[in-house]
Design an enzyme around this catalytic site. Structure first.
Site, mmCIF file in Angstrom:
data_model
loop_
_atom_site.group_PDB
_atom_site.id
_atom_site.type_symbol
_atom_site.label_atom_id
_atom_site.label_comp_id
_atom_site.label_asym_id
_atom_site.label_seq_id
_atom_site.Cartn_x
_atom_site.Cartn_y
_atom_site.Cartn_z
ATOM 1 N N ASP A 49 45.617 -30.819 17.484
ATOM 2 C CA ASP A 49 45.885 -29.624 18.285
ATOM 3 C C ASP A 49 47.386 -29.536 18.554
ATOM 4 O O ASP A 49 47.962 -30.373 19.254
ATOM 5 C CB ASP A 49 45.098 -29.736 19.599
ATOM 6 C CG ASP A 49 45.262 -28.508 20.476
ATOM 7 O OD1 ASP A 49 46.230 -27.741 20.274
ATOM 8 O OD2 ASP A 49 44.429 -28.331 21.372
ATOM 9 N N LYS A 81 53.501 -13.376 21.951
ATOM 10 C CA LYS A 81 54.114 -12.943 20.690
ATOM 11 C C LYS A 81 55.477 -12.280 20.914
ATOM 12 O O LYS A 81 56.352 -12.350 20.048
ATOM 13 C CB LYS A 81 53.159 -12.009 19.945
ATOM 14 C CG LYS A 81 51.908 -12.722 19.424
ATOM 15 C CD LYS A 81 52.253 -13.790 18.385
ATOM 16 C CE LYS A 81 51.009 -14.399 17.741
ATOM 17 N NZ LYS A 81 51.330 -15.375 16.673
ATOM 18 N N ASN A 135 52.919 -20.740 12.337
ATOM 19 C CA ASN A 135 51.912 -19.712 12.061
ATOM 20 C C ASN A 135 50.635 -19.860 12.874
ATOM 21 O O ASN A 135 49.961 -18.863 13.146
ATOM 22 C CB ASN A 135 51.579 -19.739 10.558
ATOM 23 C CG ASN A 135 50.385 -18.874 10.231
ATOM 24 O OD1 ASN A 135 50.493 -17.657 10.143
ATOM 25 N ND2 ASN A 135 49.218 -19.495 10.075
ATOM 26 N N ASP A 155 46.924 -28.363 10.906
ATOM 27 C CA ASP A 155 45.887 -27.536 11.539
ATOM 28 C C ASP A 155 44.968 -28.440 12.339
ATOM 29 O O ASP A 155 44.890 -29.638 12.079
ATOM 30 C CB ASP A 155 45.075 -26.798 10.460
ATOM 31 C CG ASP A 155 44.452 -25.511 10.984
ATOM 32 O OD1 ASP A 155 44.867 -24.430 10.530
ATOM 33 O OD2 ASP A 155 43.545 -25.591 11.846
ATOM 34 N N TYR A 172 48.273 -12.580 24.910
ATOM 35 C CA TYR A 172 48.695 -12.593 23.499
ATOM 36 C C TYR A 172 49.989 -11.799 23.328
ATOM 37 O O TYR A 172 50.916 -12.238 22.644
ATOM 38 C CB TYR A 172 47.577 -12.002 22.639
ATOM 39 C CG TYR A 172 47.816 -12.072 21.140
ATOM 40 C CD1 TYR A 172 47.361 -13.171 20.402
ATOM 41 C CD2 TYR A 172 48.452 -11.049 20.462
ATOM 42 C CE1 TYR A 172 47.557 -13.227 19.025
ATOM 43 C CE2 TYR A 172 48.642 -11.098 19.091
ATOM 44 C CZ TYR A 172 48.190 -12.191 18.371
ATOM 45 O OH TYR A 172 48.385 -12.252 17.008
#
Ligand SMILES: NC(=O)c1ccc[n+]([C@@H]2O[C@H](COP(=O)([O-])OP(=O)(O)OC[C@H]3O[C@@H](n4cnc5c(N)ncnc54)[C@H](O)[C@@H]3O)[C@@H](O)[C@H]2O)c1
Length: 256
Positions: free
Chosen positions: A65, A162, A92, A39, A158
């Protein structure tokens, strides 16, 4: 679920400092897996590693990052150094967009959202595949979204990112199935996490005004642990014949 087969496995979870990724990292550790907590939030990642270690589990944090290729390489090298390989990759980490409709999407938003939500999963998947191929097995689970299967769950950037995650999932599922590798995705509906915190959504902009009216079908919000349970299932031996699917975890939203 019975024996998940995850004990002793090396599992990389991205975006594991918060929300769905955090819950997944904790669940994998409960199953006896060794977890790489990846993360950009170093403090959050450390908290998750501490929680896993205090419960007797094994975890390491790799921070940075993930839209930076050097960080991706560091995550893979970190997993191989710490645990000898990578059995499971959970793509994720992700960011929300500003809900902008196509004509309002700036170049910056497009680049940032596509880079984090789609390019980073591609880079990570490409980097772990040689290790999985050499081992003759592996499982990749990506956190897609309701926005992977409909046009009314987010803004254009987005939604496109996705939808792309599903393409990556299906391509890997087909091209690597003979090498013992499975690739699947979950499609969460609304889930109680920090993803919208600090996101600059202009409620009067074209996007929310257009898609907001379709969101009344969303149903109740899920807990991150409910998403994590589905991720762990898809990574586990319980799903040994499940390959190339997108599993909605959305309280029936996709069924409406
Ligand atoms: N919460 C929802 O309603 C919902 C619905 C559908 C899909 N999702 C997806 O679930 C995934 C997890 O999100 P969440 O809801 O748990 O949100 P969250 O904000 O709680 O967690 C996301 C984590 O990803 C990390 N991250 C973001 N960009 C990063 C980067 N460039 N490099 C490294 N780490 C980065 C963040 O620091 C954070 O810890 C995302 O892919 C998101 O798109 C969430």
């Amino acid at each position: 679920m019975g024996d998940t087969g995850l004990s002793g496995k090396s599992v990389v979870v991205t975006g594991a400092a918060s929300g769905i990724g955090r819950a997944a990292a904790l669940r994998f550790a409960e199953e006896g897996a060794k977890v790489v907590v990846a993360d950009l939030n170093a403090a959050g990642a450390k908290d998750v590693v501490d929680a896993i270690e205090s419960a007797g589990g094994t975890a390491v944090a790799v921070t940075g990052d993930l839209s930076d290729r050097a960080v991706v390489d560091g995550v893979v090298a970190g997993a191989v150094d710490a645990f000898g390989g990578i059995d499971v990759l959970v793509n994720n980490a992700g960011v929300m967009d500003s809900m902008s409709a196509t004509a309002d999407v700036t170049d910056d938003e497009w680049e940032r959202v596509l880079r984090i939500n789609l390019t980073a999963p591609f880079l990570l998947t490409r980097a772990v595949l040689p290790h999985m191929v050499a081992a003759g097995s592996g499982a990749i689970v990506s956190t897609a979204s309701e926005a992977s299967v409909r046009g009314s769950a987010a803004g254009t950037a987005y939604t496109v990112s996705k939808h792309g995650v599903l393409g990556l999932t299906r391509s890997v599922a087909v091209m690597y199935r003979d090498q013992g590798i499975r690739a699947n995705a979950i499609a969460p509906g609304g889930t109680l996490t920090d993803i919208a915190t600090g996101v600059d959504i202009d409620q009067d902009a074209h996007g929310p005004a257009v898609v907001g009216r379709y969101m009344s079908n969303m149903g109740r919000l899920s807990a991150p642990e409910e998403q994590a349970a589905a991720i762990v299932y898809l990574a586990s031996d319980a799903a040994s014949s499940v390959n190339g699917v997108v599993l909605p975890v959305d309280n029936g939203w996709a069924a409406v």
